[in-house]
Design a protein around this motif. Structure first.
Motif, PDB file in Angstrom:
ATOM      1  N   ARG A   1       0.811  -1.212   0.000  1.00 27.06           N
ATOM      2  CA  ARG A   1       0.000   0.000   0.000  1.00 27.06           C
ATOM      3  C   ARG A   1       0.849   1.270   0.000  1.00 27.06           C
ATOM      4  O   ARG A   1       0.311   2.377   0.053  1.00 27.06           O
ATOM      5  N   SER A   2       2.154   1.099  -0.061  1.00 27.02           N
ATOM      6  CA  SER A   2       3.062   2.242   0.057  1.00 27.02           C
ATOM      7  C   SER A   2       3.515   2.735  -1.302  1.00 27.02           C
ATOM      8  O   SER A   2       3.330   2.083  -2.336  1.00 27.02           O
ATOM      9  N   PHE A   3       4.155   3.903  -1.283  1.00 24.25           N
ATOM     10  CA  PHE A   3       4.613   4.535  -2.530  1.00 24.25           C
ATOM     11  C   PHE A   3       5.860   5.345  -2.218  1.00 24.25           C
ATOM     12  O   PHE A   3       5.914   6.071  -1.221  1.00 24.25           O
TER      13      PHE A   3
ATOM     14  N   SER B   1       4.273   6.717 -12.649  1.00 23.80           N
ATOM     15  CA  SER B   1       4.385   8.020 -13.318  1.00 23.80           C
ATOM     16  C   SER B   1       3.030   8.708 -13.402  1.00 23.80           C
ATOM     17  O   SER B   1       2.924   9.938 -13.276  1.00 23.80           O
ATOM     18  N   PHE B   2       1.972   7.916 -13.599  1.00 22.04           N
ATOM     19  CA  PHE B   2       0.623   8.489 -13.641  1.00 22.04           C
ATOM     20  C   PHE B   2       0.292   9.193 -12.326  1.00 22.04           C
ATOM     21  O   PHE B   2      -0.260  10.295 -12.313  1.00 22.04           O
ATOM     22  N   VAL B   3       0.608   8.547 -11.217  1.00 22.44           N
ATOM     23  CA  VAL B   3       0.309   9.142  -9.912  1.00 22.44           C
ATOM     24  C   VAL B   3       0.961  10.499  -9.783  1.00 22.44           C
ATOM     25  O   VAL B   3       0.317  11.490  -9.395  1.00 22.44           O
ATOM     26  N   PHE B   4       2.225  10.566 -10.122  1.00 19.87           N
ATOM     27  CA  PHE B   4       2.946  11.829  -9.950  1.00 19.87           C
ATOM     28  C   PHE B   4       2.481  12.880 -10.951  1.00 19.87           C
ATOM     29  O   PHE B   4       2.383  14.065 -10.631  1.00 19.87           O
ATOM     30  N   ARG B   5       2.160  12.436 -12.175  1.00 23.06           N
ATOM     31  CA  ARG B   5       1.684  13.367 -13.197  1.00 23.06           C
ATOM     32  C   ARG B   5       0.285  13.887 -12.853  1.00 23.06           C
ATOM     33  O   ARG B   5      -0.036  15.056 -13.079  1.00 23.06           O
ATOM     34  N   GLU B   6      -0.555  13.023 -12.299  1.00 22.10           N
ATOM     35  CA  GLU B   6      -1.908  13.418 -11.942  1.00 22.10           C
ATOM     36  C   GLU B   6      -1.892  14.507 -10.868  1.00 22.10           C
ATOM     37  O   GLU B   6      -2.665  15.469 -10.924  1.00 22.10           O
TER      38      GLU B   6
ATOM     39  N   ASP C   1      -4.601   7.313  -4.258  1.00 23.88           N
ATOM     40  CA  ASP C   1      -4.274   5.897  -4.355  1.00 23.88           C
ATOM     41  C   ASP C   1      -5.515   5.009  -4.198  1.00 23.88           C
ATOM     42  O   ASP C   1      -5.595   3.931  -4.784  1.00 23.88           O
ATOM     43  N   ALA C   2      -6.478   5.475  -3.429  1.00 18.61           N
ATOM     44  CA  ALA C   2      -7.712   4.693  -3.221  1.00 18.61           C
ATOM     45  C   ALA C   2      -8.506   4.524  -4.514  1.00 18.61           C
ATOM     46  O   ALA C   2      -9.354   3.621  -4.607  1.00 18.61           O
ATOM     47  N   LYS C   3      -8.220   5.351  -5.523  1.00 14.59           N
ATOM     48  CA  LYS C   3      -8.953   5.297  -6.784  1.00 14.59           C
ATOM     49  C   LYS C   3      -8.250   4.442  -7.847  1.00 14.59           C
ATOM     50  O   LYS C   3      -8.805   4.241  -8.931  1.00 14.59           O
TER      51      LYS C   3
END
Length: 472
Positions: A335-337, A384-389, A465-467
């Motif tokens: 669950r970590s990043f 990369s999506f997470v950071f770009r979003e 992250d929940a999404k």
């Protein structure tokens, strides 16, 4: 604009207070304590509470800080930014005493992949840590003390062009013979010896045979001890020119150690500001963390490097403080990043062909997401999506980098931690020029962009992250 100026000026102050990894950790400790973070020791039991903030150091050259959300339960994730405290430099050898050609010189060894030709003709000094022995009532105690000689005390002079007419055709540095700094001339050192040196010994025989008495005396004077109380040291040569905001339009930061104190500072300040108010952690279900490691420049394989168990140990100990089930740590890791933050190569206007045509990061362009199919960087489409979003939501600039296929690719702590801990990772960094020079440069705007990006990452990752549905 005031906020931007504050971030950049605070960064320059951090740079100027941090000539070594030891000093960078010491300055980080000061900032964390001022923000209400409590120090814990890896040697002791931890009694942690949700909603509180903590940090620990390892070897005083690695530091890990974390803030536990008020809604955290064991097994929830960690939201981490990882960077490193070390930079390429010249470190003093165990035996530094060198005398040649009527000069006292200091023996040094190269640390990391520095641009060594940039160290010539710079006003240098010495900083690091010293082990001190103190005796009281027949009992000895030992401690380490940070030291920094403020004034320039040595220099590595270049050879005159008249004695090497081919120097401008390509000077190749011999790191064994060319890089010895000159500390003093032998005749002046002899004339300026303290009177005591002609009588009883005031420096231990071991130290006197290994180091110039002049050097030991300068260190002792700075620390406030006697030369014979110095047991050992880890010291390095440092440029005395301070970091500054500069350029015709005051748009750049000129300094040494931007790689990687820029990412270290931006992540640390982002964590502090994202956990500063009483309500900052009210809705946080995870743990916000910054981990600043030593020895990245030489592969991270040390007790305090990213290749050590330091990261896993921290995650495991925090998790176990809130739950006794040993399987919870595996759940927490999934669950970590991790944001692996290390400076990136900005496009150089004099060497345009060194960048792949479609991947040319520029200064003022914001953080760079680093990609490499061969896993020299740990970025993938999900990370990369997470950071770009996050960037798009907050109107922050973002860039991409891939090295040319016909050039080797560097690496970071990202793949080390991704493979060693099993944590999702994105590799990013602010763009800079002159990487690994004694004097580097980056855009002041990108310091602000990096800080803001890391701050909103800490504040919003749990919600985003929940999404995301992967491995479902």
């Amino acid at each position: 604009m005031a906020k931007e100026t504050s971030v950049v000026s605070d960064f320059v102050a951090f740079l100027n207070a941090s000539p070594t990894a030891f000093h960078a950790v010491d300055e980080s400790k000061r900032l964390l304590r001022d923000a209400g973070y409590e120090q814990v020791s890896e040697r002791e039991e931890w009694n942690l509470e949700a909603g509180n903030k903590y940090f620990f150091t390892r070897n005083h050259s690695t530091i890990v800080a974390f803030a536990i959300g008020k809604k955290y339960v064991a097994g929830n994730g960690f939201h981490i930014v990882g960077a490193h405290t070390d930079s390429p430099c010249l470190k003093l050898k165990p035996v530094t005493k060198v005398s040649k050609g009527g000069c006292l010189q200091v023996g040094v060894q190269t640390y990391g992949g520095g641009l060594w030709h940039t160290w010539f003709d710079r006003d240098l000094t010495i900083a690091g840590r010293v082990m001190i022995r103190k005796e009281k009532d027949g009992s000895a105690s030992y401690s380490h003390r940070l030291v920094r000689l403020e004034e320039p005390i040595m220099r590595i002079p270049t050879l005159a062009i008249h004695l090497d007419r081919s120097a401008n055709d390509g000077f190749k540095v011999n790191t064994q013979t060319h890089l010895l700094p000159v500390l003093a001339t032998s005749i002046m050192a002899e004339m300026n010896k303290p009177a005591a040196e002609n009588g009883p010994e005031d420096v231990s025989i071991v130290n006197k045979s290994k180091h110039h008495s002049l050097l030991l005396q300068m260190l002792a004077n700075q620390i406030g001890c006697e030369p014979d109380e110095i047991c050992d040291f880890e010291l390095q040569a440092c440029d005395t020119q301070p970091g500054v905001v500069a350029g015709a339009l005051k748009e750049f930061v000129y300094s040494g150690r931007l790689d990687n104190l820029c990412m270290s500072f931006c992540s640390l300040k982002a964590l502090i500001d994202a956990t500063f108010s009483e309500s900052s952690l009210d809705d946080e279900t995870g743990v916000r963390m910054v981990a600043l490691f030593d020895h990245e420049e030489v592969g991270s394989n040390s007790a305090q490097g990213a290749g050590s168990p330091a990261m896993f140990d921290a995650l495991s100990r925090i998790t176990s403080c809130f739950g006794s089930d040993s399987k919870l740590i595996q759940k927490a890791i999934q669950r970590s990043f991790l944001v692996s933050a290390d400076m990136a190569h900005a496009l150089h206007p004099n060497y345009m062909d060194k960048h792949e045509e479609n991947h040319q990061p520029k200064m003022h362009g914001g953080l760079v997401i680093k990609h490499n199919a061969n896993q020299r960087y740990a970025t993938n489409a999900v990370t990369s999506f997470v950071f770009r979003e996050i960037a798009q939501k907050h109107n922050l600039p973002i860039q991409d980098f891939v090295v040319r296929n016909d050039m080797p690719c560097g690496s970071t702590i990202g793949p080390i931690l991704a493979s060693g801990v099993g944590i999702r990772t994105v590799d990013v960094g602010a763009p800079q020029l002159s990487m690994h020079s004694i004097r580097e440069m980056c855009a002041a705007d990108d310091v602000k962009h990096s800080y803001e990006h890391f701050k909103v990452y800490f504040q919003e990752f749990s919600y985003l992250d929940a999404k995301i549905a992967v491995d479902m």
